[in-house]
Design an enzyme around this catalytic site. Structure first.
Site, PDB file in Angstrom:
ATOM      1  CG  PHE A 123      -2.334  -0.251   0.949  1.00 17.66           C
ATOM      2  CD1 PHE A 123      -2.818  -0.244  -0.342  1.00 17.66           C
ATOM      3  CD2 PHE A 123      -3.225  -0.496   1.985  1.00 17.66           C
ATOM      4  CE1 PHE A 123      -4.146  -0.481  -0.612  1.00 17.66           C
ATOM      5  CE2 PHE A 123      -4.560  -0.736   1.727  1.00 17.66           C
ATOM      6  CZ  PHE A 123      -5.017  -0.724   0.429  1.00 17.66           C
ATOM      7  CD  GLN A 139      -1.414  -5.477   9.025  1.00 19.90           C
ATOM      8  OE1 GLN A 139      -1.950  -4.383   9.062  1.00 19.90           O
ATOM      9  NE2 GLN A 139      -0.105  -5.598   9.022  1.00 19.90           N
ATOM     10  CB  ILE A 166      -6.705  -9.636   1.251  1.00 13.69           C
ATOM     11  CG1 ILE A 166      -5.983  -8.730   0.226  1.00 13.69           C
ATOM     12  CG2 ILE A 166      -7.129  -8.828   2.466  1.00 13.69           C
ATOM     13  CD1 ILE A 166      -6.863  -7.615  -0.334  1.00 13.69           C
ATOM     14  CG  HIS A 201      -7.057  -6.367   7.300  1.00 13.48           C
ATOM     15  ND1 HIS A 201      -5.897  -5.645   7.165  1.00 13.48           N
ATOM     16  CD2 HIS A 201      -7.561  -6.014   8.507  1.00 13.48           C
ATOM     17  CE1 HIS A 201      -5.704  -4.889   8.239  1.00 13.48           C
ATOM     18  NE2 HIS A 201      -6.697  -5.093   9.067  1.00 13.48           N
ATOM     19  CB  CYS A 246     -24.298 -12.905   0.446  1.00 12.47           C
ATOM     20  SG  CYS A 246     -25.791 -11.938   0.773  1.00 12.47           S
ATOM     21  CB  SER A 248       3.546   0.747   7.140  1.00 10.49           C
ATOM     22  OG  SER A 248       2.153   0.552   7.007  1.00 10.49           O
ATOM     23  CG  ASN A 267       8.495  -2.719   7.195  1.00  8.53           C
ATOM     24  OD1 ASN A 267       7.870  -3.491   6.471  1.00  8.53           O
ATOM     25  ND2 ASN A 267       8.301  -1.413   7.161  1.00  8.53           N
TER      26      ASN A 267
HETATM   27  P1  NAD Z   1       1.902  -1.296   3.976  1.00 11.52           P
HETATM   28  O1  NAD Z   1       1.891  -1.148   2.502  1.00 11.52           O
HETATM   29  O2  NAD Z   1       1.353  -0.195   4.791  1.00 11.52           O
HETATM   30  O3  NAD Z   1       3.377  -1.570   4.473  1.00 11.52           O
HETATM   31  C1  NAD Z   1       4.197  -2.518   3.821  1.00 11.52           C
HETATM   32  C2  NAD Z   1       5.597  -2.327   4.349  1.00 11.52           C
HETATM   33  O4  NAD Z   1       6.404  -3.368   3.805  1.00 11.52           O
HETATM   34  C3  NAD Z   1       6.221  -0.999   3.934  1.00 11.52           C
HETATM   35  O5  NAD Z   1       6.635  -0.304   5.097  1.00 11.52           O
HETATM   36  C4  NAD Z   1       7.408  -1.403   3.042  1.00 11.52           C
HETATM   37  O6  NAD Z   1       8.559  -0.634   3.287  1.00 11.52           O
HETATM   38  C5  NAD Z   1       7.666  -2.830   3.462  1.00 11.52           C
HETATM   39  N1  NAD Z   1       8.207  -3.681   2.396  1.00 11.52           N
HETATM   40  C6  NAD Z   1       7.698  -3.848   1.138  1.00 11.52           C
HETATM   41  N2  NAD Z   1       8.424  -4.784   0.468  1.00 11.52           N
HETATM   42  C7  NAD Z   1       9.427  -5.172   1.318  1.00 11.52           C
HETATM   43  C8  NAD Z   1      10.505  -6.092   1.222  1.00 11.52           C
HETATM   44  N3  NAD Z   1      10.702  -6.836   0.125  1.00 11.52           N
HETATM   45  N4  NAD Z   1      11.344  -6.236   2.280  1.00 11.52           N
HETATM   46  C9  NAD Z   1      11.163  -5.507   3.422  1.00 11.52           C
HETATM   47  N5  NAD Z   1      10.134  -4.622   3.581  1.00 11.52           N
HETATM   48  C10 NAD Z   1       9.288  -4.472   2.542  1.00 11.52           C
HETATM   49  O7  NAD Z   1       1.200  -2.676   4.313  1.00 11.52           O
HETATM   50  P2  NAD Z   1       0.401  -3.144   5.607  1.00 11.52           P
HETATM   51  O8  NAD Z   1       1.049  -2.652   6.839  1.00 11.52           O
HETATM   52  O9  NAD Z   1       0.199  -4.599   5.411  1.00 11.52           O
HETATM   53  O10 NAD Z   1      -0.989  -2.418   5.469  1.00 11.52           O
HETATM   54  C11 NAD Z   1      -1.672  -2.424   4.233  1.00 11.52           C
HETATM   55  C12 NAD Z   1      -3.089  -2.984   4.292  1.00 11.52           C
HETATM   56  O11 NAD Z   1      -3.510  -3.200   2.947  1.00 11.52           O
HETATM   57  C13 NAD Z   1      -3.174  -4.307   4.950  1.00 11.52           C
HETATM   58  O12 NAD Z   1      -4.026  -4.167   6.000  1.00 11.52           O
HETATM   59  C14 NAD Z   1      -3.717  -5.283   3.913  1.00 11.52           C
HETATM   60  O13 NAD Z   1      -5.030  -5.650   4.280  1.00 11.52           O
HETATM   61  C15 NAD Z   1      -3.864  -4.522   2.644  1.00 11.52           C
HETATM   62  N6  NAD Z   1      -3.003  -4.979   1.533  1.00 11.52           N
HETATM   63  C16 NAD Z   1      -2.787  -6.304   1.318  1.00 11.52           C
HETATM   64  C17 NAD Z   1      -1.979  -6.736   0.286  1.00 11.52           C
HETATM   65  C18 NAD Z   1      -1.767  -8.217   0.106  1.00 11.52           C
HETATM   66  O14 NAD Z   1      -2.637  -9.004   0.473  1.00 11.52           O
HETATM   67  N7  NAD Z   1      -0.635  -8.655  -0.443  1.00 11.52           N
HETATM   68  C19 NAD Z   1      -1.354  -5.812  -0.552  1.00 11.52           C
HETATM   69  C20 NAD Z   1      -1.584  -4.441  -0.317  1.00 11.52           C
HETATM   70  C21 NAD Z   1      -2.408  -4.039   0.717  1.00 11.52           C
END
Ligand code: NAD
Length: 242
Positions: A27, A93, A95, A113, A121, A188, A212
Site C-alpha cells: 500500500f 493483514q 488478503i 482483513h 453475501c 508499516s 521491514n
Molecule cells: P503497507 O503497505 O502499509 O506496508 C508494507 C511495508 O512493507 C512498507 O513499510 C514497506 O517498506 C515494506 N516492504 C515492502 N516490500 C518489502 C521487502 N521486500 N522487504 C522488506 N520490507 C518491505 O502494508 P500493511 O502494513 O500490510 O498495510 C496495508 C493494508 O492493505 C493491509 O491491512 C492489507 O489488508 C492490505 N493490503 C494487502 C496486500 C496483500 O494481500 N498482499 C497488498 C496491499 C495491501
C-alpha cells in the site's frame, strides 16, 4: 536466527511487504496501491451501486496480478517454521491467500482483513466465486448480487469502515498473549487495530522483532529491528530444524 531458535512459541504477523516479492504491490511504498486510488469505504460500497461497480472494476483490474502471484522466500520460510512446530500461528493483514498457498494449514492462518480470492453475501453469508461474478459483471456492467437472497456481494475482505472479524480478533489476541517471540514482518504498522498486536505481545513479556524495509512507529519498542529485504532475511530460517 538465534532469537527464533531460542523461542518456543513464535507468532508471525505479516503485512503487504512479505508479498511484494510475489509481485503484489504493497500500500504505502512508493508506487504502492495507495498512490493509485483511494480505497472505497464499506459504507460507500453498501450505499451505492456505482461504488460497487467501481470496486469490482478495480478488483478485476488487479486480478491477473493476484492470480499470478506465488509464495516468495518469506512465505516459504514461515511455512517451514510452522511445519517444524516453531510457529503456532500466522496472523496476517494480507488478503492474498499466499500463506495458505505456501503450505500453512488454514487453521494456523488468522486473516485479520479477510481474503480477496472469493466473495461473500453481506446479508446471508453465502459464498460466491470470483470467476462467476466476473462473468455476470462483464455481461451486465453492474455489481452482481447474491444468488440465494439477493443481498449485496463483496470480496471476503475487510474494508475501511467495516467491523473487524470477531473470531479472528479473538484468536489473534489469544495467540499474541501466548507467544514468547512476535515477528512483525513487512508491515508499516499504521493500520489499527491490527497494528496493536505487536505492542500487546511486548507488554505481555514476549520479545518483539520487526523486519521491514522502512522504519515504523513501533521500532522503539522492539528488541530487534531489521531494515532489510524480507526474503533475504527470512530465507536462512527455511533450514532451521526446530
Ligand atoms: P503497507 O503497505 O502499509 O506496508 C508494507 C511495508 O512493507 C512498507 O513499510 C514497506 O517498506 C515494506 N516492504 C515492502 N516490500 C518489502 C521487502 N521486500 N522487504 C522488506 N520490507 C518491505 O502494508 P500493511 O502494513 O500490510 O498495510 C496495508 C493494508 O492493505 C493491509 O491491512 C492489507 O489488508 C492490505 N493490503 C494487502 C496486500 C496483500 O494481500 N498482499 C497488498 C496491499 C495491501
Amino acid at each position: 536466527m538465534r532469537m527464533v531458535r531460542d523461542a518456543s512459541r513464535v507468532v508471525v504477523f505479516t503485512g503487504a511487504g512479505i508479498s511484494t516479492e510475489s509481485g503484489i504491490p504493497d500500500f504505502r511504498s512508493p508506487g504502492g496501491m495507495w498512490t493509485k486510488f483511494r480505497p472505497i469505504e464499506y459504507q460507500d460500497y453498501m450505499a451505492s451501486a456505482e461504488m460497487r461497480a467501481e470496486a469490482w472494476r478495480r478488483k478485476f483490474a488487479m486480478e491477473p496480478t493476484f492470480r499470478a502471484a506465488r509464495p516468495g522466500r518469506g512465505h516459504g520460510a514461515v511455512a517451514h517454521l510452522v511445519r517444524v512446530g516453531k510457529v503456532r500461528h500466522v496472523i496476517t493483514q494480507n488478503i492474498d491467500n499466499l500463506h495458505q498457498m505456501s503450505g500453512v494449514p488454514d487453521n494456523r492462518v488468522i486473516e485479520l482483513h479477510g481474503n480477496t480470492t472469493y466473495a461473500l453475501c453481506m446479508e446471508c453469508g453465502q459464498r460466491r466465486e470470483i470467476d462467476d461474478i466476473r462473468k455476470e459483471y462483464e455481461a451486465t456492467g453492474a455489481a452482481p448480487d447474491c444468488l440465494k437472497c439477493g443481498g449485496i456481494v463483496k470480496t471476503a475482505t475487510i474494508s475501511f469502515g467495516q467491523a473487524m472479524p470477531e473470531e479472528e480478533m479473538l484468536r489473534a489476541e489469544a495467540a499474541t498473549r501466548d507467544c514468547d517471540l512476535f515477528l512483525a514482518i513487512g508491515s508499516s504498522l499504521v493500520v489499527y487495530p491490527a497494528a496493536g498486536f505487536p505492542l500487546m505481545a511486548k507488554r505481555n513479556g514476549a520479545r518483539l522483532v520487526i523486519i521491514n524495509r522502512e522504519r515504523t512507529e513501533l521500532d522503539r519498542y522492539a528488541d530487534l529491528v531489521i531494515n532489510e529485504d524480507i526474503g533475504t532475511v527470512l530465507a536462512p530460517l527455511s533450514t532451521l530444524n526446530s
